[in-house]
Design an enzyme around this catalytic site. Structure first.
Site, PDB file in Angstrom:
ATOM      1  N   HIS B 121       0.796  -0.914  -0.161  1.00  0.00           N
ATOM      2  CA  HIS B 121       0.021  -0.020   0.046  1.00  0.00           C
ATOM      3  C   HIS B 121       0.880   1.286  -0.095  1.00  0.00           C
ATOM      4  O   HIS B 121       2.060   1.220   0.441  1.00  0.00           O
ATOM      5  CB  HIS B 121      -0.983  -0.065   1.319  1.00  0.00           C
ATOM      6  CG  HIS B 121      -2.070   0.946   1.466  1.00  0.00           C
ATOM      7  ND1 HIS B 121      -1.971   2.267   1.704  1.00  0.00           N
ATOM      8  CD2 HIS B 121      -3.283   0.936   1.001  1.00  0.00           C
ATOM      9  CE1 HIS B 121      -2.719   3.000   1.765  1.00  0.00           C
ATOM     10  NE2 HIS B 121      -3.703   2.069   1.407  1.00  0.00           N
ATOM     11  N   ASP B 198       2.507  -4.584   8.220  1.00  0.00           N
ATOM     12  CA  ASP B 198       1.670  -3.728   7.915  1.00  0.00           C
ATOM     13  C   ASP B 198       0.271  -4.906   8.145  1.00  0.00           C
ATOM     14  O   ASP B 198      -0.125  -5.478   7.250  1.00  0.00           O
ATOM     15  CB  ASP B 198       1.444  -3.134   6.739  1.00  0.00           C
ATOM     16  CG  ASP B 198       0.163  -2.198   6.276  1.00  0.00           C
ATOM     17  OD1 ASP B 198      -0.708  -2.662   7.122  1.00  0.00           O
ATOM     18  OD2 ASP B 198       0.013  -1.770   5.165  1.00  0.00           O
ATOM     19  N   GLN B 201      -4.769  -5.114   6.916  1.00  0.00           N
ATOM     20  CA  GLN B 201      -5.786  -6.264   6.306  1.00  0.00           C
ATOM     21  C   GLN B 201      -5.973  -7.842   7.044  1.00  0.00           C
ATOM     22  O   GLN B 201      -6.758  -8.472   6.628  1.00  0.00           O
ATOM     23  CB  GLN B 201      -5.548  -6.509   4.844  1.00  0.00           C
ATOM     24  CG  GLN B 201      -5.780  -5.315   3.862  1.00  0.00           C
ATOM     25  CD  GLN B 201      -7.074  -4.715   4.090  1.00  0.00           C
ATOM     26  OE1 GLN B 201      -8.060  -5.614   4.152  1.00  0.00           O
ATOM     27  NE2 GLN B 201      -7.077  -3.403   3.762  1.00  0.00           N
ATOM     28  N   LYS B 224     -10.670  -0.170  10.021  1.00  0.00           N
ATOM     29  CA  LYS B 224     -10.877  -1.640   9.442  1.00  0.00           C
ATOM     30  C   LYS B 224     -11.074  -2.685  10.295  1.00  0.00           C
ATOM     31  O   LYS B 224     -11.202  -3.893   9.625  1.00  0.00           O
ATOM     32  CB  LYS B 224      -9.441  -2.037   8.518  1.00  0.00           C
ATOM     33  CG  LYS B 224      -8.921  -0.688   7.505  1.00  0.00           C
ATOM     34  CD  LYS B 224      -7.959  -1.221   6.544  1.00  0.00           C
ATOM     35  CE  LYS B 224      -7.206   0.188   5.922  1.00  0.00           C
ATOM     36  NZ  LYS B 224      -8.196   0.634   4.811  1.00  0.00           N
ATOM     37  N   CYS B 364      -4.655   2.322  -3.766  1.00  0.00           N
ATOM     38  CA  CYS B 364      -3.528   2.809  -3.113  1.00  0.00           C
ATOM     39  C   CYS B 364      -2.352   1.735  -3.350  1.00  0.00           C
ATOM     40  O   CYS B 364      -1.503   1.878  -2.482  1.00  0.00           O
ATOM     41  CB  CYS B 364      -3.727   3.095  -1.499  1.00  0.00           C
ATOM     42  SG  CYS B 364      -4.860   4.382  -1.529  1.00  0.00           S
TER      43      CYS B 364
END
Lengths: 135, 406
Positions: B121, B198, B201, B224, B364
């Site tokens: 991202h 990261d 998700q 999220k 992104c």
């Protein structure tokens, strides 16, 4: 609703691909990106001695609305200078509700986009590229 | 504890919302997940019974606010399997990565290298490019396989003694592929590099055992993960946080301020300058508790069943291509696809008219789109509250787009 957005006139403009491609020897070639959605338009213009568009071509990597707008723009741009293109843009802005008044052909086809603010830039991106090409 | 999809769905008020007389089929969870009653109630309780600033007040409301805020840190820490004082609240996942890039980055020297991948991202690319401009570090990129995974076969060849950090998406926000963390950590250790994941998700799909993963930094976003907007998390090992200078200066992050100089508070307060996002943090704590109470074995099986139903359905539509892993192993419920002859935005706009919310475009991740010469994809991202009706509505919409727009 989206079914109302993708009306036959817009789909037909996009499929016509009027002016799609490149010019062999453009006076200027300008690429503009929409950083939010990734749509990308490259406009080639060949200008005459008075700054009027003699030939125009476009490459669009973008949505159907962007393709339809580029197609409509190419169909009506030849013979116009920067001021004439600004008038056409004003028509497009009228169609999508960003300016007062009625939009003339062929940009009245974009009236269904008025209700979809997130898509207004899709219609205007080819104009942005052409404005740069004429500046 | 067993997974009851309908019961889970019933806890999310927005999923009862009707738009143009149609139910909402919310499949844009990768952008923002929806929020359950437990989170809404926690935020409302703070706002109506304990709203005040944290840390310094001596009055009863300030004590309530501070307790709720610090309890949220405990809940987030439990969700990650780490000590609470290693949890830093930030303004979001992007803010957390920027904190690491600025603060940990300030410990790096010109010529040091950071290893990313082509599928990151922008939030895990741009802060490092900014650090490169500031500090003269170098960036290397791990390529991506044709099925949208980070190509770890290429990892050893990209490592050097100057590699100080490997920062990767735990789960791709475009392809849903999960990286083999064990392989990354093992490779990193051969050169003494740190590893950051990261988790934007990954976190929405259940508790994470960071100690078992063996990474050094982890970040994720509240919104999220069924929490409020404006809150994110940075976790880092205590010794790293101790070594890192502050990112922002202001109230709360100080030890002692004189007009001549300032000393820093210990972590995590060192990295929480000013009034923190108190309500959002409390909401995120509630979201983590909510996630910890869910049967994730059942929920994950439910999510993967939907992924299979979706991929089977898409493959029956002429001209549809899936960008990402074809199977269900080492993946999460994010599925990207292209419909030949129809731009992803037009697919998504058509789906909206069927009441289906998805994301379309570059997500992104423009370098990934460039790598595969894609205009973008249409992305379906699922959560435990989704069900077969959402997938069926989406497939109906895609068939309509295929029929009318090309």
């Amino acid at each position: 609703m989206s079914d109302q957005l993708y009306q036959d006139r817009i789909v037909a403009l996009a499929k016509a691909r009027t002016g799609a491609g490149k010019l062999a020897a453009p006076t200027k070639s300008v690429r503009r990106d929409n950083p939010l959605c990734g749509d990308r338009v490259t406009i080639d213009v060949l200008l005459d001695g008075q700054g009027r568009i003699a030939e125009i071509a476009h490459q669009v990597r973008g949505c159907l609305l962007c393709q339809a707008s580029a197609s409509a723009l190419a169909a009506a741009a030849v013979g116009r200078d920067a001021a004439g293109i600004a008038e056409m843009r004003h028509d497009a802005e009228r169609a999508i509700g960003r300016a007062e008044g009625n939009a003339a052909e062929p940009f009245s086809a974009f009236i269904p986009v008025k209700a979809h603010k997130a898509r207004h830039e899709c219609v205007l991106l080819p104009f942005e590229a052409l404005k740069d090409a004429l500046s | 504890m067993s997974f009851d999809g309908a019961a889970v769905r019933g806890q999310f008020p927005i999923l009862a919302e009707m738009i143009d007389g149609k139910p909402v089929h919310y499949l844009d969870n990768g952008a923002s997940a929806q929020t359950p009653d437990a989170v809404l109630d926690a935020v409302r309780t703070y706002e109506t019974t304990g709203r005040a600033n944290v840390l310094r007040g001596v009055h009863r409301l300030a004590e309530r606010a501070t307790d709720a805020y610090e309890n949220a840190r405990v809940d987030v820490a439990a969700f990650l399997g780490v000590p609470p004082l290693e949890v830093v609240f930030t303004g979001g996942c992007t803010a957390a990565i920027n904190l690491v890039a600025y603060s940990y980055g300030s410990l790096l020297k010109p010529g040091d290298r950071i290893l990313l991948s082509e599928l990151e991202h922008h939030s895990n690319i741009v802060p490092w490019q900014m650090l490169r401009s500031r500090a003269g570090i170098e960036l290397d990129m791990i390529p991506v396989t044709l099925d949208g995974r980070i190509d770890l076969d290429k990892l050893p060849g990209l490592l050097s003694p100057r590699t100080k950090l490997i920062s990767l998406a735990h789960v791709s926000n475009v392809t849903g592929a999960m990286v083999d963390v064990g392989a990354v950590v093992a490779a990193a250790r051969t050169v003494g590099a740190r590893v950051m994941l990261d988790g934007a998700q990954r976190a929405p799909h259940g508790p994470i055992d960071l100690a078992a993963l063996g990474v050094d930094f982890y970040v994720f976003a509240g919104h999220k993960s069924y929490g409020p907007n404006g809150i994110g998390v940075l976790w880092a090992k205590a010794e790293l946080l101790e070594a890192m200078p502050p990112f922002m200066g202001g109230g709360s992050m100080i030890g002692r301020v004189t007009l001549a100089e300032t000393t820093w508070a210990p972590p995590p307060r060192r990295f929480e300058a000013g009034t923190p996002p108190i309500g959002p943090a409390i909401g995120l704590g509630a979201a983590c508790k909510w996630m910890m109470a869910l049967d994730w074995t059942g929920a994950h099986a439910h999510e993967m069943t939907m992924v299979q139903q979706l991929m089977d359905g898409l493959q029956k539509i002429d001209g549809t291509r899936i960008f990402g892993p074809a199977g269900l192993q080492n993946r999460y419920p994010v599925v990207s696809f292209m419909l030949d002859g129809v731009h992803p935005h037009d697919v998504a706009q058509t789906l909206d008219s069927f009441g289906v919310a998805v994301r379309a475009g570059h997500h992104c991740a423009q370098p990934l789109m460039d790598r595969f010469d894609l205009d973008g994809t249409t992305r379906v991202s699922m959560a435990p509250y989704n069900d077969r009706t959402d997938i069926d509505a989406l497939l109906t919409g895609v068939r309509h787009a295929a029929r009318t727009l090309r």
